[in-house]
Write a protein that holds these residues in place. Structure first.
Motif: not given
Length: 188
Positions: A65-69, A160-162, A177-188
């Motif tokens: 599961x992706x993190x959900x806020x 959800x995620x990013x 429509x969004x890109x599946x790559x947008x799900x991955x949270x960018x690390x800071x």
């Protein structure tokens, strides 16, 4: 294909008709897409739909599961002790939650008015919390806030995620429509 929908209040998270109630089919007329996860009818906000079974599994499966806020308007104003209880593993009777992140936030100005509005009591203040979970059991956020003595009045999934509604502003019922790559949270 990955679709971000701002699910309106009282819309059922299914495409099949249900006793005259609104469903996802009333808003998304794209063939062969399915929700990757669910939101209760009385919850609002970000819902992802896809036609890709592997992507749906990756978003919704308990092990991946992706993190959900969630932005949660609660009755009363939780103090530091109540927030600490919310963030720690919390025994809800049938399961113990995983640790989560929970903070008080200012009223989110970008959130749309709810129709119908939440009940308001002059003698009872409310506040907003941002709660980020790595899990998502049935009605978990509502049960968690009730367990610390601050029942949920309004629940809006904001990320959800990013992918977030703050960065993709949509009114209830709108989708894009969004890109599946947008799900991955960018690390800071």
């Amino acid at each position: 294909m990955l679709i971000l929908l701002n699910k309106p209040f009282q819309v059922l998270c299914q495409f099949s008709p249900q006793d005259g109630r609104e469903t996802l089919a009333d808003y998304v007329r794209v063939p062969n897409v399915y929700p990757a996860g669910r939101l209760d009818a009385d919850s609002e906000g970000l819902l992802l739909l896809t036609d890709n079974g592997k992507l749906q599994h990756d978003i919704a499966h308990p092990d991946r599961k992706e993190a959900k806020t969630y932005l949660v308007q609660v009755e009363g104003v939780p103090d530091a002790e109540a927030l600490a209880r919310l963030q720690a593993p919390l025994n809800l009777g049938d399961f113990i939650t995983k640790p989560c992140r929970a903070v008080r936030i200012a009223d989110p100005a970008w959130i749309w008015p709810r129709n119908p509005p939440i009940r308001a009591r002059a003698d009872q203040p409310t506040c907003w919390l941002a709660i980020t979970l790595q899990e998502g059991k049935n009605r978990q956020v509502r049960r968690m806030t009730a367990a610390i003595g601050h029942p949920t009045l309004r629940l809006v999934r904001s990320a959800i995620g990013g992918i977030s509604l703050a960065s993709h502003p949509l009114m209830p019922g709108e989708w894009m429509e969004v890109s599946p790559e947008d799900l991955r949270v960018q690390s800071s």
